[in-house]
Structures are given as C-alpha cells and as structure tokens.
Design a protein around this motif. Structure first.
Motif, PDB file in Angstrom:
ATOM      1  N   LEU A  32       0.808  -1.226   0.000  1.00 42.07           N
ATOM      2  CA  LEU A  32       0.000   0.000   0.000  1.00 42.07           C
ATOM      3  C   LEU A  32       0.841   1.276   0.000  1.00 42.07           C
ATOM      4  CD1 LEU A  32      -2.810  -1.049   2.472  1.00 42.07           C
ATOM      5  CD2 LEU A  32      -2.919  -0.930   0.001  1.00 42.07           C
ATOM      6  N   ALA A  33       2.098   1.175  -0.322  1.00 41.34           N
ATOM      7  CA  ALA A  33       2.950   2.361  -0.341  1.00 41.34           C
ATOM      8  C   ALA A  33       2.465   3.364  -1.386  1.00 41.34           C
ATOM      9  CB  ALA A  33       4.394   1.965  -0.627  1.00 41.34           C
ATOM     10  N   TRP A  34       1.932   2.877  -2.486  1.00 44.74           N
ATOM     11  CA  TRP A  34       1.439   3.757  -3.548  1.00 44.74           C
ATOM     12  C   TRP A  34       0.261   4.590  -3.068  1.00 44.74           C
ATOM     13  CZ3 TRP A  34      -3.623   3.135  -4.963  1.00 44.74           C
ATOM     14  CH2 TRP A  34      -4.240   1.946  -4.550  1.00 44.74           C
ATOM     15  N   TRP A  35      -0.484   4.076  -2.091  1.00 38.35           N
ATOM     16  CA  TRP A  35      -1.689   4.771  -1.625  1.00 38.35           C
ATOM     17  C   TRP A  35      -1.342   6.108  -0.976  1.00 38.35           C
ATOM     18  CZ3 TRP A  35      -6.614   4.328  -2.552  1.00 38.35           C
ATOM     19  CH2 TRP A  35      -7.532   4.946  -1.718  1.00 38.35           C
ATOM     20  N   GLY A  36      -0.279   6.117  -0.197  1.00 38.49           N
ATOM     21  CA  GLY A  36       0.119   7.347   0.467  1.00 38.49           C
ATOM     22  C   GLY A  36       0.634   8.409  -0.490  1.00 38.49           C
ATOM     23  N   LEU A  37       1.015   8.007  -1.684  1.00 38.85           N
ATOM     24  CA  LEU A  37       1.536   8.965  -2.665  1.00 38.85           C
ATOM     25  C   LEU A  37       0.436   9.626  -3.481  1.00 38.85           C
ATOM     26  CD1 LEU A  37       4.561   6.842  -3.939  1.00 38.85           C
ATOM     27  CD2 LEU A  37       4.561   8.661  -2.211  1.00 38.85           C
ATOM     28  N   LEU A  38      -0.782   9.083  -3.435  1.00 38.32           N
ATOM     29  CA  LEU A  38      -1.882   9.646  -4.217  1.00 38.32           C
ATOM     30  C   LEU A  38      -2.429  10.908  -3.565  1.00 38.32           C
ATOM     31  CD1 LEU A  38      -4.011   6.489  -5.103  1.00 38.32           C
ATOM     32  CD2 LEU A  38      -2.481   7.749  -6.603  1.00 38.32           C
ATOM     33  N   PRO A  39      -2.858  11.865  -4.381  1.00 50.21           N
ATOM     34  CA  PRO A  39      -3.552  13.028  -3.819  1.00 50.21           C
ATOM     35  C   PRO A  39      -4.894  12.593  -3.211  1.00 50.21           C
ATOM     36  CG  PRO A  39      -2.908  13.423  -6.104  1.00 50.21           C
ATOM     37  CD  PRO A  39      -2.641  11.990  -5.811  1.00 50.21           C
ATOM     38  N   ALA A  40      -5.412  13.384  -2.307  1.00 49.33           N
ATOM     39  CA  ALA A  40      -6.651  13.053  -1.602  1.00 49.33           C
ATOM     40  C   ALA A  40      -7.818  12.846  -2.572  1.00 49.33           C
ATOM     41  CB  ALA A  40      -6.990  14.143  -0.592  1.00 49.33           C
ATOM     42  N   GLU A  41      -7.864  13.623  -3.650  1.00 51.33           N
ATOM     43  CA  GLU A  41      -8.961  13.502  -4.612  1.00 51.33           C
ATOM     44  C   GLU A  41      -8.939  12.135  -5.303  1.00 51.33           C
ATOM     45  OE1 GLU A  41      -6.716  16.089  -4.807  1.00 51.33           O
ATOM     46  OE2 GLU A  41      -7.952  17.566  -3.749  1.00 51.33           O
ATOM     47  N   GLU A  42      -7.744  11.687  -5.650  1.00 53.03           N
ATOM     48  CA  GLU A  42      -7.624  10.377  -6.301  1.00 53.03           C
ATOM     49  C   GLU A  42      -7.935   9.249  -5.320  1.00 53.03           C
ATOM     50  OE1 GLU A  42      -4.173   9.614  -8.720  1.00 53.03           O
ATOM     51  OE2 GLU A  42      -3.986  11.751  -9.195  1.00 53.03           O
ATOM     52  N   GLN A  43      -7.535   9.412  -4.063  1.00 51.76           N
ATOM     53  CA  GLN A  43      -7.878   8.411  -3.052  1.00 51.76           C
ATOM     54  C   GLN A  43      -9.390   8.305  -2.901  1.00 51.76           C
ATOM     55  OE1 GLN A  43      -5.883   9.407   0.597  1.00 51.76           O
ATOM     56  NE2 GLN A  43      -3.888   8.675  -0.123  1.00 51.76           N
ATOM     57  N   GLU A  44     -10.057   9.460  -2.867  1.00 55.58           N
ATOM     58  CA  GLU A  44     -11.520   9.465  -2.733  1.00 55.58           C
ATOM     59  C   GLU A  44     -12.184   8.828  -3.942  1.00 55.58           C
ATOM     60  OE1 GLU A  44     -15.209  12.523  -1.843  1.00 55.58           O
ATOM     61  OE2 GLU A  44     -13.258  13.349  -2.394  1.00 55.58           O
ATOM     62  N   ALA A  45     -11.699   9.160  -5.137  1.00 60.80           N
ATOM     63  CA  ALA A  45     -12.275   8.580  -6.352  1.00 60.80           C
ATOM     64  C   ALA A  45     -12.085   7.066  -6.371  1.00 60.80           C
ATOM     65  CB  ALA A  45     -11.638   9.213  -7.585  1.00 60.80           C
ATOM     66  N   HIS A  46     -10.918   6.624  -5.973  1.00 61.11           N
ATOM     67  CA  HIS A  46     -10.647   5.185  -5.919  1.00 61.11           C
ATOM     68  C   HIS A  46     -11.560   4.505  -4.908  1.00 61.11           C
ATOM     69  CE1 HIS A  46      -8.525   1.488  -4.782  1.00 61.11           C
ATOM     70  NE2 HIS A  46      -8.165   1.465  -6.051  1.00 61.11           N
ATOM     71  N   ASP A  47     -11.693   5.110  -3.727  1.00 61.30           N
ATOM     72  CA  ASP A  47     -12.569   4.554  -2.692  1.00 61.30           C
ATOM     73  C   ASP A  47     -14.009   4.440  -3.182  1.00 61.30           C
ATOM     74  OD1 ASP A  47     -10.488   4.313  -0.938  1.00 61.30           O
ATOM     75  OD2 ASP A  47     -10.992   6.111   0.217  1.00 61.30           O
ATOM     76  N   LEU A  48     -14.491   5.482  -3.829  1.00 66.22           N
ATOM     77  CA  LEU A  48     -15.871   5.464  -4.330  1.00 66.22           C
ATOM     78  C   LEU A  48     -16.054   4.398  -5.408  1.00 66.22           C
ATOM     79  CD1 LEU A  48     -16.659   9.282  -4.448  1.00 66.22           C
ATOM     80  CD2 LEU A  48     -17.479   7.587  -2.792  1.00 66.22           C
ATOM     81  N   ALA A  49     -15.069   4.235  -6.260  1.00 66.99           N
ATOM     82  CA  ALA A  49     -15.157   3.205  -7.305  1.00 66.99           C
ATOM     83  C   ALA A  49     -15.190   1.811  -6.687  1.00 66.99           C
ATOM     84  CB  ALA A  49     -13.984   3.344  -8.275  1.00 66.99           C
ATOM     85  N   VAL A  50     -14.360   1.588  -5.693  1.00 66.70           N
ATOM     86  CA  VAL A  50     -14.337   0.279  -5.025  1.00 66.70           C
ATOM     87  C   VAL A  50     -15.648   0.032  -4.295  1.00 66.70           C
ATOM     88  CG1 VAL A  50     -13.237  -1.026  -3.165  1.00 66.70           C
ATOM     89  CG2 VAL A  50     -11.836   0.170  -4.839  1.00 66.70           C
TER      90      VAL A  50
END
Length: 84
Positions: A32-50
């Motif tokens: 999950l190291a890549w997760w911390g490198l994502l901007p908050a907007e991309e994290q939110e978009a990914h979470d919503l897609a999942v």
C-alpha cells in the motif's frame, strides 16, 4: 507462582523481539505504499469506485439468491404435483 512469572516474562521478551524482527502491524511500505503517494482527490475517487463495485457485487449476489430461491420453489411445486 514465581515460575509462572518467570515464564511469562521470558515469553513477553521473546514476543517483543519476534515482533521487532517481523512486524505484523501496518507500515507505510509494502503493497500500500502507492496509496500514500496519491492526492486526496484520487484516493476518494478510488474509494468510491471500489465501494460502487462492492455494492454491485452485493446486488448481483442478492439477485442470484432470489433466482435460486424461485427455482427451488418451482421444483418443490413440481415435486408436490407429481409425487403426492
């Protein structure tokens, strides 16, 4: 009583040393190291897609269960008609 305390102390020290060698808790590295490198907007978009995918999978499973239940009811009706 003293033997129990000594065994507990030795076991505690051993567990701490083992945990330091092979940590079981989450760390910033790894898969999950890549997760911390994502901007908050991309994290939110990914979470919503999942979450959307999980919801769709749940709806699909519910539809499959309903279809299986209807098939079981139909088989029970046929069985009751032909095997009284």
């Amino acid at each position: 009583m003293i033997a129990v305390l000594v065994v507990a102390a030795v076991g505690g020290v051993w567990a701490v040393r083992l945990e330091r060698r092979h940590p079981s808790s989450f760390t910033r590295g790894g898969d999950l190291a890549w997760w911390g490198l994502l901007p908050a907007e991309e994290q939110e978009a990914h979470d919503l897609a999942v979450l959307d995918l999980a919801e769709q999978a749940e709806l699909d499973a519910q539809a499959d269960a309903e279809e299986a239940a209807q098939l079981a009811v139909e088989r029970a009706r046929v069985n009751a008609l032909f095997h009284p």
